[in-house]
Write an enzyme that holds these catalytic residues in place. Sequence first.
Site, PDB file in Angstrom:
ATOM      1  N   HIS A  51      10.548  39.111 -17.112  1.00  0.00           N
ATOM      2  CA  HIS A  51      11.864  39.088 -17.778  1.00  0.00           C
ATOM      3  C   HIS A  51      12.113  40.398 -18.517  1.00  0.00           C
ATOM      4  O   HIS A  51      13.201  40.687 -18.976  1.00  0.00           O
ATOM      5  CB  HIS A  51      11.961  37.911 -18.753  1.00  0.00           C
ATOM      6  CG  HIS A  51      10.873  37.881 -19.782  1.00  0.00           C
ATOM      7  ND1 HIS A  51       9.635  37.292 -19.578  1.00  0.00           N
ATOM      8  CD2 HIS A  51      10.814  38.418 -21.027  1.00  0.00           C
ATOM      9  CE1 HIS A  51       8.894  37.439 -20.663  1.00  0.00           C
ATOM     10  NE2 HIS A  51       9.576  38.132 -21.540  1.00  0.00           N
ATOM     11  N   HIS A  81       9.440  46.431 -26.340  1.00  0.00           N
ATOM     12  CA  HIS A  81      10.148  46.163 -25.093  1.00  0.00           C
ATOM     13  C   HIS A  81      11.642  46.372 -25.323  1.00  0.00           C
ATOM     14  O   HIS A  81      12.073  46.582 -26.460  1.00  0.00           O
ATOM     15  CB  HIS A  81       9.884  44.727 -24.620  1.00  0.00           C
ATOM     16  CG  HIS A  81      10.324  43.714 -25.621  1.00  0.00           C
ATOM     17  ND1 HIS A  81       9.522  43.278 -26.668  1.00  0.00           N
ATOM     18  CD2 HIS A  81      11.519  43.092 -25.784  1.00  0.00           C
ATOM     19  CE1 HIS A  81      10.202  42.427 -27.407  1.00  0.00           C
ATOM     20  NE2 HIS A  81      11.413  42.298 -26.905  1.00  0.00           N
ATOM     21  N   GLU A  93      20.978  42.427 -27.951  1.00  0.00           N
ATOM     22  CA  GLU A  93      20.902  41.007 -28.358  1.00  0.00           C
ATOM     23  C   GLU A  93      21.684  40.846 -29.657  1.00  0.00           C
ATOM     24  O   GLU A  93      22.549  39.979 -29.769  1.00  0.00           O
ATOM     25  CB  GLU A  93      19.436  40.610 -28.518  1.00  0.00           C
ATOM     26  CG  GLU A  93      18.687  40.704 -27.173  1.00  0.00           C
ATOM     27  CD  GLU A  93      17.581  39.692 -27.027  1.00  0.00           C
ATOM     28  OE1 GLU A  93      16.660  39.665 -27.871  1.00  0.00           O
ATOM     29  OE2 GLU A  93      17.645  38.899 -26.089  1.00  0.00           O
ATOM     30  N   HIS A 106      12.987  46.357 -29.150  1.00  0.00           N
ATOM     31  CA  HIS A 106      12.295  45.467 -30.089  1.00  0.00           C
ATOM     32  C   HIS A 106      10.843  45.909 -30.236  1.00  0.00           C
ATOM     33  O   HIS A 106      10.123  46.012 -29.233  1.00  0.00           O
ATOM     34  CB  HIS A 106      12.331  44.018 -29.578  1.00  0.00           C
ATOM     35  CG  HIS A 106      13.683  43.407 -29.729  1.00  0.00           C
ATOM     36  ND1 HIS A 106      14.069  42.273 -29.024  1.00  0.00           N
ATOM     37  CD2 HIS A 106      14.737  43.763 -30.482  1.00  0.00           C
ATOM     38  CE1 HIS A 106      15.298  41.966 -29.353  1.00  0.00           C
ATOM     39  NE2 HIS A 106      15.744  42.853 -30.239  1.00  0.00           N
ATOM     40  N   THR A 186      13.475  35.753 -29.211  1.00  0.00           N
ATOM     41  CA  THR A 186      14.689  35.552 -28.399  1.00  0.00           C
ATOM     42  C   THR A 186      14.322  35.216 -26.950  1.00  0.00           C
ATOM     43  O   THR A 186      15.184  35.183 -26.075  1.00  0.00           O
ATOM     44  CB  THR A 186      15.594  36.804 -28.406  1.00  0.00           C
ATOM     45  OG1 THR A 186      14.889  37.877 -27.739  1.00  0.00           O
ATOM     46  CG2 THR A 186      15.965  37.219 -29.815  1.00  0.00           C
TER      47      THR A 186
HETATM   48  N1  LIG Z   1      12.707  39.443 -28.069  1.00  0.00           N
HETATM   49  S1  LIG Z   1      11.404  39.091 -28.884  1.00  0.00           S
HETATM   50  O1  LIG Z   1      11.025  40.184 -29.771  1.00  0.00           O
HETATM   51  O2  LIG Z   1      11.557  37.815 -29.547  1.00  0.00           O
HETATM   52  C1  LIG Z   1      10.071  38.933 -27.742  1.00  0.00           C
HETATM   53  C2  LIG Z   1      10.338  39.053 -26.390  1.00  0.00           C
HETATM   54  C3  LIG Z   1       9.283  38.952 -25.477  1.00  0.00           C
HETATM   55  C4  LIG Z   1       7.983  38.734 -25.930  1.00  0.00           C
HETATM   56  C5  LIG Z   1       6.913  38.598 -24.883  1.00  0.00           C
HETATM   57  O3  LIG Z   1       5.833  39.235 -25.015  1.00  0.00           O
HETATM   58  O4  LIG Z   1       7.123  37.846 -23.938  1.00  0.00           O
HETATM   59  C6  LIG Z   1       7.730  38.638 -27.301  1.00  0.00           C
HETATM   60  S2  LIG Z   1       6.173  38.390 -27.952  1.00  0.00           S
HETATM   61  O5  LIG Z   1       5.397  39.576 -27.805  1.00  0.00           O
HETATM   62  O6  LIG Z   1       6.353  37.913 -29.310  1.00  0.00           O
HETATM   63  N2  LIG Z   1       5.475  37.220 -27.110  1.00  0.00           N
HETATM   64  C7  LIG Z   1       6.089  35.927 -27.196  1.00  0.00           C
HETATM   65  C8  LIG Z   1       5.754  35.176 -25.936  1.00  0.00           C
HETATM   66  C9  LIG Z   1       4.372  34.613 -26.033  1.00  0.00           C
HETATM   67  C10 LIG Z   1       4.249  33.238 -26.076  1.00  0.00           C
HETATM   68  C11 LIG Z   1       2.996  32.677 -26.145  1.00  0.00           C
HETATM   69  C12 LIG Z   1       1.864  33.479 -26.176  1.00  0.00           C
HETATM   70  C13 LIG Z   1       1.992  34.857 -26.139  1.00  0.00           C
HETATM   71  C14 LIG Z   1       3.245  35.429 -26.056  1.00  0.00           C
HETATM   72  C15 LIG Z   1       8.781  38.729 -28.207  1.00  0.00           C
HETATM   73 ZN   LIG Z   2      13.002  41.299 -27.610  1.00  0.00          ZN
END
Ligand SMILES: NS(=O)(=O)c1ccc(C(=O)O)c(S(=O)(=O)NCCc2ccccc2)c1
Ligand SMILES: [Zn+2]
Length: 248
Positions: A51, A81, A93, A106, A186
Amino acid sequence: MGVSTSRNEHCRPLQSPITICTKKVKYDSCLKPLYIYYDPKSTRRLVNLGHCFNVEYDDTSDRSVLGEGPLIGYYRLRQFHFHWGSSDKDGSEHVIDGQEYPAELHIVHWNAQKYPSFNEAMKHPDGLAVIGVLLKIGEPNPAIQNIIDNLDQVKTKDKECPFTQFNLSSLLPNDRNYWTYQGSLTTSPYLECVTWIILQEAIPISSDQLHHFRGLLCSSENEDPSFILENHRALQPLAARVIRSSCK
Ligand SMILES: NS(=O)(=O)c1ccc(C(=O)O)c(S(=O)(=O)NCCc2ccccc2)c1
Ligand SMILES: [Zn+2]
């Protein structure tokens, strides 16, 4: 209706992103300037998650940290990212006074002083701190070009490649004033664990550079190719939240 076992079951959702109406933000003189230290030597790899793509860091020690600002203690840099749209008209966003930007950076940090792991930190409202930087169409951005030059190595979902010595500070605007509010991831699992810190100055990216982001595939190597044309979440209700500003 069962007895509520946690505060959140009766409170309004604290989801992200939201629109920031600059006339309604509240200047808070207690907010400190941000302390940001990013060590280029802690950059590790570039990975296509399907994604979005993440630039990931060594977060086994406090080599790259974010502190002060609205935060208590220091948060460890984990990854950064971008979010983008299918055209230059939208893609960010967060929306500022109704204006959508073509993309948003972000920078994800977690509270390693209080929690033993990133996954544990994600279960708490003070677990993560994410810096949001809006991107506007302008001159080609040399720091972003350095990332784009490596995207061919992570074209398909789950591909990764070593990526080191990246100067993340070069992606930050000179003006470090910010808006801050309590919100969520998000992307799934949308956990309400993020102190959002949105910088008030946008950074440039060229239309051609943005076009390269849309060339990434959300499909894996042996599937029919499908592009990540956009990956920004819809706006969420502000509810009773007040957005604070670090300046008047
Ligand atoms: N837009 S945001 O800043 O909210 C965000 C977007 C993507 C991710 C991601 O790593 O997937 C992340 S993350 O690095 O926080 N990972 C969240 C997903 C995840 C779930 C469960 C275990 C590990 C990572 C944050
Ligand atoms: Zn993000």
